[in-house]
Structure formats: C-alpha cells, structure tokens
Design a protein around this motif. Structure first.
Motif, mmCIF file in Angstrom:
data_model
loop_
_atom_site.group_PDB
_atom_site.id
_atom_site.type_symbol
_atom_site.label_atom_id
_atom_site.label_comp_id
_atom_site.label_asym_id
_atom_site.label_seq_id
_atom_site.Cartn_x
_atom_site.Cartn_y
_atom_site.Cartn_z
ATOM 1 N N ASP A 194 0.818 -1.208 0.000
ATOM 2 C CA ASP A 194 0.000 0.000 0.000
ATOM 3 C C ASP A 194 0.854 1.261 0.000
ATOM 4 N N LYS A 195 0.169 2.370 -0.185
ATOM 5 C CA LYS A 195 0.796 3.689 -0.193
ATOM 6 C C LYS A 195 -0.104 4.622 0.603
ATOM 7 N N THR A 196 0.508 5.522 1.367
ATOM 8 C CA THR A 196 -0.228 6.531 2.131
ATOM 9 C C THR A 196 0.218 7.911 1.689
ATOM 10 N N SER A 197 -0.745 8.788 1.385
ATOM 11 C CA SER A 197 -0.448 10.135 0.911
ATOM 12 C C SER A 197 -0.937 11.161 1.921
ATOM 13 N N VAL A 198 -0.100 12.148 2.195
ATOM 14 C CA VAL A 198 -0.454 13.219 3.117
ATOM 15 C C VAL A 198 0.110 14.539 2.587
ATOM 16 N N VAL A 199 -0.422 15.647 3.107
ATOM 17 C CA VAL A 199 0.160 16.970 2.886
ATOM 18 C C VAL A 199 0.514 17.531 4.250
ATOM 19 N N LEU A 200 1.738 18.052 4.373
ATOM 20 C CA LEU A 200 2.258 18.533 5.652
ATOM 21 C C LEU A 200 2.610 20.006 5.560
ATOM 22 N N TRP A 201 2.296 20.752 6.604
ATOM 23 C CA TRP A 201 2.643 22.165 6.666
ATOM 24 C C TRP A 201 3.694 22.377 7.753
ATOM 25 N N LEU A 202 4.730 23.159 7.453
ATOM 26 C CA LEU A 202 5.733 23.509 8.446
ATOM 27 C C LEU A 202 5.171 24.541 9.415
ATOM 28 N N GLY A 203 5.520 24.391 10.692
ATOM 29 C CA GLY A 203 5.063 25.355 11.680
ATOM 30 C C GLY A 203 5.759 26.692 11.522
ATOM 31 N N SER A 250 -3.158 1.934 8.818
ATOM 32 C CA SER A 250 -3.397 0.969 9.886
ATOM 33 C C SER A 250 -2.125 0.245 10.310
ATOM 34 N N ASP A 251 -1.035 0.342 9.532
ATOM 35 C CA ASP A 251 0.255 -0.198 9.959
ATOM 36 C C ASP A 251 0.767 0.642 11.130
ATOM 37 N N ARG A 252 1.232 0.002 12.172
ATOM 38 C CA ARG A 252 1.641 0.745 13.361
ATOM 39 C C ARG A 252 2.738 1.767 13.046
ATOM 40 N N ARG A 253 3.708 1.399 12.214
ATOM 41 C CA ARG A 253 4.811 2.317 11.907
ATOM 42 C C ARG A 253 4.307 3.568 11.191
ATOM 43 N N VAL A 254 3.334 3.391 10.285
ATOM 44 C CA VAL A 254 2.792 4.530 9.540
ATOM 45 C C VAL A 254 1.898 5.372 10.445
ATOM 46 N N GLY A 255 1.019 4.714 11.204
ATOM 47 C CA GLY A 255 0.121 5.447 12.101
ATOM 48 C C GLY A 255 0.881 6.268 13.126
ATOM 49 N N GLU A 256 1.957 5.690 13.703
ATOM 50 C CA GLU A 256 2.726 6.430 14.694
ATOM 51 C C GLU A 256 3.504 7.579 14.059
ATOM 52 N N ALA A 257 3.969 7.382 12.810
ATOM 53 C CA ALA A 257 4.641 8.488 12.108
ATOM 54 C C ALA A 257 3.669 9.641 11.898
ATOM 55 N N LEU A 258 2.436 9.333 11.518
ATOM 56 C CA LEU A 258 1.445 10.384 11.306
ATOM 57 C C LEU A 258 1.084 11.076 12.622
ATOM 58 N N MET A 259 1.025 10.326 13.714
ATOM 59 C CA MET A 259 0.768 10.957 15.007
ATOM 60 C C MET A 259 1.902 11.902 15.384
ATOM 61 N N GLY A 260 3.146 11.467 15.112
ATOM 62 C CA GLY A 260 4.278 12.334 15.393
ATOM 63 C C GLY A 260 4.244 13.606 14.575
ATOM 64 N N LEU A 261 3.853 13.495 13.314
ATOM 65 C CA LEU A 261 3.745 14.670 12.449
ATOM 66 C C LEU A 261 2.632 15.592 12.917
ATOM 67 N N LYS A 262 1.536 15.010 13.380
ATOM 68 C CA LYS A 262 0.422 15.826 13.868
ATOM 69 C C LYS A 262 0.833 16.637 15.090
ATOM 70 N N ARG A 263 1.768 16.106 15.878
ATOM 71 C CA ARG A 263 2.216 16.833 17.062
ATOM 72 C C ARG A 263 3.074 18.042 16.703
#
Length: 311
Positions: A194-203, A250-263
């Motif tokens: 699978d592939k996961t796509s996101v858009v990220l903004w710098l603070g 739903s992969d733990r490594r991807v989900g935790e990376a996204l949580m880290g980015l959200k922080r």
C-alpha cells in the motif's frame, strides 16, 4: 450524489480517459469529461460525481501541480486508487498535412518536456503553445488553430485527425500516475502493498524544519516514495509538502509516524491509504528490524508492564 458518475480531465481522448477505462468499474459508470482538474474534483465535492480520475505524477516531469494544489486546499478529498499508464505521444494532424508544413504545435504543458528533444530534432522552427489537455490540443488542430498536436494516438479518430508520427517519447518507459479521488471515508483494508499520501505544513521556517518532518518517517522505518514542496500562497518561503509513503495508515509504523507529524505540524491533511498500482506483496521490501506491527505491539506491552512495575 450521483453514485454512477465519474469525472475525469477531458475532453474525450485524453490519457486520463484511457487510464480511467482500465478500471473494471468504469464499464458501469457514466464517464464525464471536465475542462480542468479543479472542475473534475469540484464535481466530487459538490456531489455531482462519486469520484474523479486525475493525473498526479509523471515519471519525466514529476508531480502534476494542479492536482497537488487542489488536494492540499479546499474541502478535503481522499485517494482510493492509483493507475499507472505508459505514455507515448503521436503527432496528430489534419489529413494531408506534411511534416514540412507544420509551423505551430500544441499539447498539455506536461507533454512538452516529454517530446522536447524530438521537437528540436524534427521541428526546430515550430512554435509551441500549451493547451488545457492533450485532447483539447487535438480539438484545436481540428478547428484549424494549430497545425499539429501531441496526444495519444487513440484521440485521432475522435477529432478527425491522422497520426503523422507515432511512438514519440524522449524517455523510454515514461509513465503517468493517475489517482481516483472521492469524498473522505474509511480507507480500504490494507493489502500489504500500500501507499499513504499526506500533505504537511511547516510550523515555522528554521534550520532543520524539514529534517524534523522526515525523521518522523525515518525512525519508524517508513520509506518515502515522493516528497514535493508547494507554495502555500502565504508569501515567499511558506511551503507545504506533498508526501507519498510506503505502507497503510493501519500499519503501526505509519500510524505512529502520522501521530508524530500531527504533534509538530500546524496542519496535516490525510489524502488516503490505497493499493500501490502494479505492485504485489511479494514485491515489497522486507521491513527493517523493529518496525513490524508485532514489534510495535511488543514494545507497547513492555511499556505497560514497566508502568505497572512488572517489566
């Protein structure tokens, strides 16, 4: 909402239409061409269509900025599938036109870098002017506004043109990636490829700001397949980043990376987790030690025991 209608970047005869017709469900849908990528996506946003197929990346030119910008702004949408289509152009002309008589040519802006060397070698004096799409360029040739258009050979019959030259491409094995976009919903179950796509903004802009984003993926063993900066419109130096990462939310490594980015990011837009086109589970590289779901769960269990005094 029309559940039976799909829109796409038109008019008829575009590579986008050809890519859309490779999907099995296209045979049972009403396929509606739109004048632009924003128009195709807006039809999904306002309920006129269930989904839209639009180009998002080319192996020669990179990301399709119109699509990236539309997905990063406006009412959220979500990617459900991707399609890879090999790209080769034909030089379409009105019947009777010879190569020596071609003074003006047209095509989509993304097409130009893919035929630049051929143009330089065979039509060095021809003037290029961009069209809204390759098929729209063919329509303009039909109307007499240009002498030739670079488009798919399959578009010739639609516009009463002839392919004067076929199989034109400066880069061998050129491909364009298209995405099927709909309104947000629960992602499909993971397939293992699978592939996961996101858009990220710098603070804020500071040394190492981008590195901080990338480390959220790197420390969890998440491989990035695309990262492209796009201006936010808030002034010079203000950017967001479109990112494609291997794996599923739903992969733990991807989900935790996204949580880290959200922080650490002021804004994160999730664009979807979906199957990678043309890739099977057997083609996916083995996970780095310490990044499997089982290892994440084991670490979480260990932490819980430590907090209870049982580690």
């Amino acid at each position: 909402m029309s559940a039976t209608r799909y829109t796409y970047l038109g008019p008829e005869g575009t590579f986008t239409e050809a890519a859309l017709r490779t999907l099995p469900e296209a045979a049972t849908r009403e396929l509606v061409p739109m004048v632009s990528v924003p128009a195709a996506l807006d039809a999904v946003r306002n309920g006129e269509a269930a989904a839209a197929l639009v180009p998002i990346e080319n192996s020669v030119e990179g990301g399709v900025t119109a699509t990236l910008d539309e997905l990063a702004s406006g009412e959220p949408l979500m990617i459900y599938r991707e399609v890879l289509l090999p790209i080769a152009f034909a030089l379409l002309v009105r019947p009777g036109t010879k190569l020596s008589g071609i003074k003006t040519v047209t095509g989509h802006p993304v097409a130009q870098p893919q035929v630049r060397n051929w143009l330089r070698a065979h039509l060095p004096e021809a003037v290029w002017e961009s069209a809204a799409s390759n098929a729209d360029g063919a329509r303009l040739v039909q109307e007499g506004r240009f002498d030739a258009a670079f488009a798919g050979e399959f578009a010739a019959a639609t516009y009463g043109l002839e392919p004067l030259v076929t199989e034109i491409h400066d880069a061998e094995n050129a491909e364009t990636r298209f995405v099927l976009v709909g309104r947000p919903a629960r992602p499909a179950a993971p397939t293992g490829a699978d592939k996961t796509s996101v858009v990220l903004w710098l603070g804020d802009d500071h040394p190492g700001a981008l590195l901080e984003l990338l480390q959220e993926f790197a420390v969890r063993g998440v491989n990035l397949m695309l990262i492209q900066s796009r201006p936010t419109g808030a002034g010079i130096g203000n950017y967001c980043f479109a990112v494609d990462a291997e794996g599923h939310i739903s992969d733990r490594r991807v989900g935790e990376a996204l949580m880290g980015l959200k922080r650490i990011c002021p804004k994160v837009r999730f664009l979807g987790s979906y199957p990678r086109a043309g890739v099977g589970v057997e083609d996916v590289a083995a996970l780095r030690r310490g990044t499997s779901d089982g290892e994440f769960m084991a670490a979480s269990d260990w932490l819980a025991r430590a907090q209870d005094g049982r580690a």
